[in-house]
Every structure is written in C-alpha cells, then in structure tokens.
Design a protein around this motif. Structure first.
Motif, PDB file in Angstrom:
ATOM      1  N   SER A   1       0.926  -1.250   0.100  1.00 20.37           N
ATOM      2  CA  SER A   1       0.052  -0.046   0.360  1.00 20.37           C
ATOM      3  C   SER A   1       0.847   1.655  -0.110  1.00 20.37           C
ATOM      4  CB  SER A   1      -0.916   0.032   1.162  1.00 20.37           C
ATOM      5  OG  SER A   1      -0.152  -0.496   2.607  1.00 20.37           O
ATOM      6  N   HIS A   2       1.857   0.968  -0.191  1.00 24.47           N
ATOM      7  CA  HIS A   2       2.762   2.077   0.060  1.00 24.47           C
ATOM      8  C   HIS A   2       3.322   2.774  -1.242  1.00 24.47           C
ATOM      9  CE1 HIS A   2       6.123   5.577   0.835  1.00 24.47           C
ATOM     10  NE2 HIS A   2       6.439   4.891   2.232  1.00 24.47           N
ATOM     11  N   PRO A   3       3.270   4.433  -1.060  1.00 22.97           N
ATOM     12  CA  PRO A   3       3.598   4.465  -3.068  1.00 22.97           C
ATOM     13  C   PRO A   3       4.523   4.345  -3.703  1.00 22.97           C
ATOM     14  CG  PRO A   3       2.839   6.515  -1.510  1.00 22.97           C
ATOM     15  CD  PRO A   3       3.074   4.685  -0.206  1.00 22.97           C
ATOM     16  N   ARG A   4       5.340   4.506  -3.204  1.00 26.57           N
ATOM     17  CA  ARG A   4       6.761   3.896  -3.152  1.00 26.57           C
ATOM     18  C   ARG A   4       7.062   2.226  -3.671  1.00 26.57           C
ATOM     19  NH1 ARG A   4      11.511   7.433  -2.881  1.00 26.57           N
ATOM     20  NH2 ARG A   4      12.192   5.431  -4.338  1.00 26.57           N
ATOM     21  N   PHE A   5       6.414   1.647  -3.720  1.00 24.01           N
ATOM     22  CA  PHE A   5       6.004  -0.004  -4.258  1.00 24.01           C
ATOM     23  C   PHE A   5       6.238  -0.692  -5.286  1.00 24.01           C
ATOM     24  CE2 PHE A   5       4.394  -4.382  -4.794  1.00 24.01           C
ATOM     25  CZ  PHE A   5       5.167  -4.770  -3.998  1.00 24.01           C
ATOM     26  N   LEU A   6       6.938  -1.179  -5.777  1.00 23.66           N
ATOM     27  CA  LEU A   6       7.026  -1.603  -6.843  1.00 23.66           C
ATOM     28  C   LEU A   6       7.308  -2.660  -7.304  1.00 23.66           C
ATOM     29  CD1 LEU A   6       8.132   0.263 -10.025  1.00 23.66           C
ATOM     30  CD2 LEU A   6      10.423  -0.009  -9.554  1.00 23.66           C
ATOM     31  N   TYR A   7       6.304  -3.207  -8.158  1.00 26.48           N
ATOM     32  CA  TYR A   7       6.437  -4.308  -8.586  1.00 26.48           C
ATOM     33  C   TYR A   7       7.000  -4.933  -9.725  1.00 26.48           C
ATOM     34  CZ  TYR A   7       3.974  -9.012  -9.885  1.00 26.48           C
ATOM     35  OH  TYR A   7       2.724 -10.236  -9.953  1.00 26.48           O
ATOM     36  N   PHE A   8       8.176  -6.067  -9.336  1.00 23.73           N
ATOM     37  CA  PHE A   8       8.476  -7.275 -10.428  1.00 23.73           C
ATOM     38  C   PHE A   8       7.752  -8.240 -10.197  1.00 23.73           C
ATOM     39  CE2 PHE A   8      11.602  -3.877  -9.214  1.00 23.73           C
ATOM     40  CZ  PHE A   8      12.021  -3.013 -10.003  1.00 23.73           C
ATOM     41  N   PRO A   9       6.940  -9.314 -11.115  1.00 21.57           N
ATOM     42  CA  PRO A   9       6.770 -10.000 -11.967  1.00 21.57           C
ATOM     43  C   PRO A   9       7.480 -10.982 -11.499  1.00 21.57           C
ATOM     44  CG  PRO A   9       6.087  -8.546 -13.411  1.00 21.57           C
ATOM     45  CD  PRO A   9       6.936  -7.473 -12.264  1.00 21.57           C
ATOM     46  N   GLU A  10       9.347 -10.697 -12.050  1.00 20.30           N
ATOM     47  CA  GLU A  10       9.517 -11.943 -12.205  1.00 20.30           C
ATOM     48  C   GLU A  10      10.445 -13.092 -10.600  1.00 20.30           C
ATOM     49  OE1 GLU A  10      10.132  -9.170 -13.768  1.00 20.30           O
ATOM     50  OE2 GLU A  10      11.907  -8.333 -13.911  1.00 20.30           O
ATOM     51  N   THR A  11       9.960 -11.853  -9.770  1.00 16.72           N
ATOM     52  CA  THR A  11      10.638 -12.024  -8.429  1.00 16.72           C
ATOM     53  C   THR A  11       9.614 -12.463  -7.064  1.00 16.72           C
ATOM     54  OG1 THR A  11       9.773 -10.092  -7.536  1.00 16.72           O
ATOM     55  CG2 THR A  11      12.145  -9.597  -8.149  1.00 16.72           C
ATOM     56  N   GLY A  12       8.580 -12.340  -7.532  1.00 15.08           N
ATOM     57  CA  GLY A  12       7.276 -13.055  -7.108  1.00 15.08           C
ATOM     58  C   GLY A  12       7.530 -12.511  -5.961  1.00 15.08           C
ATOM     59  N   GLU A  13       7.253 -11.060  -5.616  1.00 11.46           N
ATOM     60  CA  GLU A  13       7.482 -10.172  -3.830  1.00 11.46           C
ATOM     61  C   GLU A  13       5.747 -10.366  -3.613  1.00 11.46           C
ATOM     62  OE1 GLU A  13       9.874  -7.303  -3.941  1.00 11.46           O
ATOM     63  OE2 GLU A  13       9.475  -6.652  -6.041  1.00 11.46           O
ATOM     64  N   GLU A  14       4.834 -10.709  -5.203  1.00  9.90           N
ATOM     65  CA  GLU A  14       3.165  -9.841  -4.758  1.00  9.90           C
ATOM     66  C   GLU A  14       2.826 -10.304  -3.683  1.00  9.90           C
ATOM     67  OE1 GLU A  14       3.059 -13.439  -7.178  1.00  9.90           O
ATOM     68  OE2 GLU A  14       4.277 -12.061  -6.960  1.00  9.90           O
ATOM     69  N   ARG A  15       3.418 -11.873  -3.978  1.00  6.62           N
ATOM     70  CA  ARG A  15       3.273 -12.668  -2.007  1.00  6.62           C
ATOM     71  C   ARG A  15       3.345 -11.908  -0.739  1.00  6.62           C
ATOM     72  NH1 ARG A  15       5.136 -18.335  -3.659  1.00  6.62           N
ATOM     73  NH2 ARG A  15       6.691 -16.606  -4.152  1.00  6.62           N
ATOM     74  N   TYR A  16       4.440 -11.202  -0.561  1.00  8.00           N
ATOM     75  CA  TYR A  16       5.170 -10.662   0.910  1.00  8.00           C
ATOM     76  C   TYR A  16       4.550  -8.944   1.267  1.00  8.00           C
ATOM     77  CZ  TYR A  16       8.018 -14.597  -0.394  1.00  8.00           C
ATOM     78  OH  TYR A  16       8.355 -15.955  -1.146  1.00  8.00           O
ATOM     79  N   ALA A  17       3.420  -9.582   2.825  1.00 11.06           N
ATOM     80  CA  ALA A  17       2.775  -8.199   2.718  1.00 11.06           C
ATOM     81  C   ALA A  17       3.929  -6.995   3.395  1.00 11.06           C
ATOM     82  CB  ALA A  17       1.670  -8.652   3.610  1.00 11.06           C
ATOM     83  N   SER A  18       4.432  -7.805   4.408  1.00 11.30           N
ATOM     84  CA  SER A  18       5.600  -6.685   4.710  1.00 11.30           C
ATOM     85  C   SER A  18       7.157  -6.801   5.048  1.00 11.30           C
ATOM     86  CB  SER A  18       5.277  -7.370   6.701  1.00 11.30           C
ATOM     87  OG  SER A  18       4.739  -7.697   7.062  1.00 11.30           O
TER      88      SER A  18
END
Length: 759
Positions: free
Chosen positions: A92-109
C-alpha cells in the motif's frame, strides 16, 4: 540472537568471495529472523541503480536482472534516505514497485536497512514476510547489525575488484582509495613491491630434539646470521642516518642477547625442544605479554619481535629469502614494515612506504621521517597481498593510498611532487634570513628535536633554537633507563649544537602512545591515564636524575629551558618546581655552579587552558602542545584511522582555547610558544602569529615553508584574517577562508600540496 550474530559473522568473514558472503547473509538472516525472504541489493554508482545480487525466498533467476533507480521502489527509498524503513503493509506504500519476475507480490511486510561504509551507501539489506508483521526494535537492531557486518565485506570486495582493474560486471575502474594514518609527510608515485613474511612461525609444530647439542648449534648459527644481517643493514643506512637514529637497530641486537629472546630459546632447547619449536614458543610468549599491555608503543615492539622470529626461523629452515626485484620508484608495502625491510631496498629506488599495521611511533615511521620518505601506516582495509606490481600513490600528508590511479589523478600528484621539489629548492635560500613580516613583526621559528640528527637538520633549515626537545626519544632507544651521566652527555650535545640559542627540554613524557618497553604501563585508557608529569612525579627518583642531568649539561652554556608535560593543575606544577629546586640545590652543594633555568608548562589538557593565569604566576613561560590539546578538546585519537578525519586543529573550539591562553600569557608579561603539527602548517602558523605567539616550534622540514609565507604578509593583514576566522563555527569554513585568502594574495603554492587534488 547474540550467538547467531557471532556465527553469521564468522561464516561471512571466512567466505571465499563476495558472492559466497552474500549467500550466507541472506540464508542465515532469513532463518534468524523467521522471515520468508531475505535479499541484498547492491548500488551501482555508474548507473545509479540498486541491483538484486542475492536472495533467499524470491525467484533466484531474478538475481542480477532486477534493478531500480535510487528514486524508485522501497529499496530506492531506503538507499536515498540512508535509514531503515519498516512497513507492515508494503504493497500500500506509494513507493512500492512490483517486479513480476521476483514473485514478491505474495509478501506483505517489508523491513529494509541501508548497507553503509564510510558514510557511503553500498546497498540495501531487506527481509519480507507473507503475512502482515510489525517488525519490532529487536528485529531492526539485528538487521542493522548484519548490514554493518556486510558493509566491510562489500567495501573490501569492491576495492579488490578495483585493484585488479575490474569492478562490478567486469567494468574497468580507474582507482581505489584506502584511508590510513600519515606516517611521514610527502607524496610519492611508484610501483608496489609487496614484502611477505619470510617464514611462518604459526605452523611450526612442537617436536622433541633428537640431539640437543645439534639444535643449540643450529640456533647459534641462525643468531649469528641474523645479527650480521642487522649490522649490515645498519651499515647500509649509515650515510642516510645519524648515529642516534641508527641506534634503533641496536634495539634489535639487544633483543637477540642471551638475557632476552635468545636466552629464552636456548633454555627451551636445553630442556629437549627442537630449535624451531622453541623459537615459536618464545616468540608467542613475548607477543602475548605485549598484547596484554594494550598500548601503541608496545604493539610496535611486538612487530619487532615477530620480524626477528621470522628471520631466525628462515635461517633455521634454510629457507631462501624472498627474491625481490626493486624497480625505479619502489613503494614498499607490507602487513608490518620493519627497519630491516626498508634497509633492503636500494636508497635511490625507494620513494614511498605503506604499512597495514603500525602507528606514527613505529621504528619505520621514525626512520621514514628521518629519511624524508612519504609514508602511510595503519591502512587496515588495504588488501596488501594483491598489490604487487600495481601503480600506487602514497599521500603522506593525509594518510591516503590510491591504487590504479587514473591518468588525471596521476598527473595531479606528479605535478605536486615536482612542485614540492622546486619549492624546496627555492626555500633553501631562506635559511639565513629572519622570519619577519612585511611590516616588521618578528616571530622566532624553532625546531622540535629528539635525536642528535634532528639538531643538524634543524640548523640546516635555519631554526633559531629548539622549542621542544623530546627527551623520551633517547629513553625509547635504550634497553634501560639511561644513567645521569649518560643523559647529561646526550643533553650536552643538544645544548652545544644550538648554543647560544635556547633549547627547551621537555622532561620525560611517557605513557599514552609513548611507553617504554622496560617500564610497561598497562591501562585500559592510556591517553587519559598515567602519562607525562604524572609518571615522573610518582617516580621522583627518575625525575630528579633527569633534571640533575639537564642542569649539569647546561653548565657554562646557560641556554637550557625546562618544560613540564601534561600539567593539569597548579598542584602538579608546585610539586615539580619543588623537585627542580631541590636538584639545583643538590648540584650547588656538590660544587656545580649551574644557573637556574627558566621553567615552563605545556598546555595540553583543557584544565590547563582554564588555569593558565594561575600557572603563569608560578612558571616562566608557556608552550602549547597543539597535538594533544586538539585531541583532548575534540576527544579524537588522531592515531585511529576511523576518526582521524575529525582531528582538526582549526576547529573553532581549539582556536578559542589558543587565543585565551595567549591573552593570559600577555597579561602576565610572559612568553608563549606552540609546538606540534599546527605550528608547522603555514596557513595555521599565520593565525598563530596573529594571535600573538612569540615562537613557533615544528619539525625542521616544515620550517622553510612557514618562514616563506610569514615573510610575504603583513601582521595587520593576518590579524584581520584571524578576526574573521574567530567568528566562524565550522572548521571547514575556516579552512576554506584561509585557502581563499591566501590564494587571492598569490600565496597558496606552499600550503598542503595535495589539498587541491581532485579525488
């Protein structure tokens, strides 16, 4: 958690390379913090991006591929702020940047902390959790501790890559800079020759002697060979060193006597141990004793014992000496440089010295200053074993070492070296001229001495007297306390050399970084402990003998001034004056009609600054010890490379203290002088003259530059500059103001020669 920290630290330090260290960190930190992900992102300054370099929990195929700029993503946020960021819901942080190749969409904290080395952000260490998790202070403290551990590993790996000419991703890097401590002033450009220990005592096993007489004979042969080596080295350096300086080699020879190291080894052999094992045991025992004493000077003597042990072992093993080729412009590099290593190099080829260990008080540093060889010591981050054959720059003014210098940096230092040579030639003409400003103000320029050779150098540079004779130097070159007659002879040489000019002799100033090997002082904080006048007042038998020797030496010359070190209050001065008058009275009763010399106090500690008026009512003059006063006011150990940059005698607090002491002296109509590095800095000397110091005392090599500058300016101009500087609250602004003022007058060419180098 503490045991886990130790375990991870040990594994990281044992890692074969950076990649292995990063893998250990991410794996162990994830386990220790019970998190799902741990990753390391390293900063690439050439692209201004953070690159994923190791991970445990994310897709490993993303390593080396995923990156973000410093203004992108949470990693960029941590790096740009250079502070820890903890988020319970990172997505939810405005600076969050998603990289699909890392699989980090599953991690909240998210918990990220910068990896910082010498104020530079090298990367970011991150842990992540699938579910929302509020990381507590303990989690943050653990991660910060691990990032600090990792910073040194990364910095070393980057520097090593720079030395090999390769940076990240194999790109060429022009140079790397390593920070040490100035050992001897000057700048040098040359080729590294690395000297490795000739033999390794640590791997010598214990072994029963098959024939004790044979082992004793082998050891005696080794002793003879090493003694001959040392005498040969001393002879080779005879033309460059005065007899008093060559006495440093006598310390080696004394260690090899039967009542020292040699006798201990012989005793063990006689009990059945083979020679090599006996040597290892004795050297280890000596080193443990030195280590337990925990002070700088004795650690240098430990280095001497190691060197002797290696030389003896080399002969016992009949090992061939490391064959070294010394090119023109050799820069000698070693973990622990010794006088023997220095003496092996043809003098015409040696231009610089670098020691990973050591301090300003090491034998090598003393010899280097005597021989005028630019030297850097305590360069502890330097991977010295990788330097052989690589081009280096040695900056003995700042304590910097540059590997693989760029063409621009090489050109800048080459210009500095040539300019230094031309200036030295020009300054030779000033030797017989007085130090007098354009408007007729005279300042006495005196020299600091400690060895007889210093007196000859001081006179060659035009010193008008001695502002500080370090009597402890002679004590440090001896195997025992010198007798009264021995001291009197040494002091007489100094007094005669400068007669009728004044010679200010400081009473024995040991302790701190100057203890005596035969008078060990074991303290946890030696700089604030038993040193200077505190030692000699507690040992009046030593103080009285020294004062009697000084007074005897002055008979018929009457140019002696006695200076008392480390005075912190009037009670100490009162006790010292009583003993001085007692010694004077004893000599008169014995028929020595010596005159009572002037007695002065060194202003080295803050308490003496505040009691200057009271001290002046009891003594004849004051002399400020700028080195100690600066480090005590600023609470900075100038021999510690980590904080040496904070040591600055142009700090406003130091300037205010100096000005107040000068004013106190003038109100009492007493003389005041100053000695130390500050007095030998031409720009600082300008301010000291403006404050009203009657004399400046410095290492003789600095004297011509100081004289040249003070002869080019008016006292009134210097006083106006001082008035401006005293209103400033930042030492950096003080330095800039002085530099600009002198540059506008065309007088900046003799300031710190390497100050203008663009790094």
């Amino acid at each position: 958690m503490l045991s886990m920290l130790r375990l991870i630290s040990q594994e990281v330090n044992a890692a074969k390379d950076l990649s292995a260290a990063l893998t250990i960190i991410v794996k162990q930190v994830r386990i220790a913090m019970l998190s799902h992900v741990c990753s390391v992102y390293l900063y690439q300054p050439d692209t201004d991006r953070y690159v994923l370099m190791a991970t445990e929990g994310l897709n490993k195929r993303a390593i080396g591929k995923v990156s973000m700029s410093s203004n992108e993503g949470l990693v960029g946020l941590v790096g740009s702020r250079a502070e820890t960021v903890s988020l319970e819901d990172a997505t939810s942080h405005p600076r969050f940047l998603y990289f699909p190749e890392t699989g980090e969409e599953r991690y909240a904290s998210f918990l990220g902390t910068p990896i910082v080395h010498h104020r530079q952000v090298l990367g970011v260490l991150v842990v992540q959790q699938k579910e929302r998790r509020q990381f507590d202070e303990g989690d943050e403290a653990f991660l910060i501790t691990m990032s600090a551990q990792l910073s040194g590993v990364i910095a070393h790996a980057e520097a090593t890559g720079s030395i090999r000419g390769l940076g990240k991703q194999g790109k060429g890097i022009q140079e790397a800079r390593f920070i040490g401590v100035p050992g001897a002033p000057g700048a040098a450009l040359g080729t590294a020759v690395v000297v490795l220990p000739p033999a390794d005592l640590d791997v010598v096993p214990d072994k029963k002697a098959e024939d004790i007489s044979v082992e004793l004979a082998l050891f005696e042969q080794a002793l003879t060979a090493v003694r001959n080596e040392i005498r040969s080295l001393s002879t080779r350096l005879a033309k460059q060193l005065r007899p008093q300086e060559q006495a440093l080699f006598d310390v080696y020879l004394m260690m090899l006597e039967e009542n020292a190291l040699a006798g201990d080894v012989t005793a063990l052999i006689s009990k059945g141990q083979w020679a090599q094992g006996a040597l290892r045991q004795v050297v280890d025992a000596h080193l443990k004793r030195f280590d337990s004493m925990d002070d700088d000077y004795l650690s240098e003597r430990a280095a001497d014992v190691k060197d002797l042990g290696r030389r003896l072992l080399s002969h016992l093993q009949q090992a061939h000496k490391q064959e070294l080729i010394y090119p023109d412009n050799t820069v000698l590099v070693s973990e622990e440089l010794t006088p023997g290593m220095l003496g092996d190099v043809p003098p015409e080829k040696l231009v610089g010295l670098i020691s990973v260990e050591g301090s300003r008080n090491s034998h090598v540093a003393i010899l280097a200053r005597a021989m005028g060889i630019p030297t850097v010591v305590a360069a502890q981050d330097l991977p010295y074993s990788l330097l052989d054959g690589i081009e280096l720059i040695v900056d003995g003014y700042h304590g910097d070492v540059f590997t693989n210098p760029s063409p621009l940096l090489r050109q800048q230092y080459a210009e500095v070296i040539e300019e230094e040579r031309l200036i030295s030639k020009e300054l030779d003409n000033l030797r017989t001229l007085p130090c007098e400003t354009l408007d007729g103000h005279r300042v006495a320029l005196w020299a600091n001495t400690g060895l007889l050779a210093d007196a000859a150098r001081a006179q060659a540079f035009g010193a008008e007297g001695v502002g500080l004779y370090r009597s402890e130097v002679a004590f440090m070159s001896s195997a025992r306390l010198p007798s009264e007659s021995e001291q009197a002879n040494m002091y007489r040489e100094q007094l005669e050399a400068f007669h009728p000019s004044p010679v200010t002799m400081r009473t024995l100033d040991i302790g701190g970084d100057k203890p005596l090997s035969y008078f060990p002082i074991k303290e946890s904080n030696p700089y604030l402990g038993w040193r200077g006048i505190r030692v000699t007042l507690d040992h009046p038998e030593i103080f009285l003998v020294q004062v009697r020797a000084m007074l005897k030496a002055s008979l018929g010359l009457n140019n002696l001034r006695i200076l008392l070190p480390m005075i912190s209050g009037v009670h100490e001065l009162d006790d010292a004056l009583y003993l001085i008058h007692r010694a004077w009275g004893e000599l008169h009763e014995e028929g020595f009609a010596v005159e009572m010399p002037q007695v002065g106090v060194m202003i080295e500690v803050p308490s003496a600054v505040y009691q200057a008026k009271e001290l002046l009512e009891m003594c004849d003059f004051l002399s400020v010890g700028s080195n100690d006063l600066t480090q005590y006011i600023l609470a900075v150990d100038r021999n510690n490379a980590r904080v040496a940059a904070l040591y600055d005698y142009l700090h406003p607090a130091v300037l205010m203290a100096l000005k107040s002491v000068v004013e106190a002296a003038h109100l009492q109509g007493k003389e005041i002088s100053i000695c130390g590095e500050m007095a030998g800095d031409p720009a600082a000397a300008l301010l000291l003259m403006a404050m009203g110091f009657d004399s400046l005392s410095m290492n003789a090599t600095h004297l011509p530059k100081v004289k040249w500058l003070l002869r080019q300016i008016r006292l009134s101009h210097a006083q106006a500059l001082l008035s401006d500087v005293m209103r400033m609250d930042n030492p950096l602004i003080v330095h800039s103001t002085l530099s600009l003022a002198l540059k506008s007058l065309g007088l900046d060419k003799i300031l710190n020669p390497t100050a203008a180098v663009q790094i």
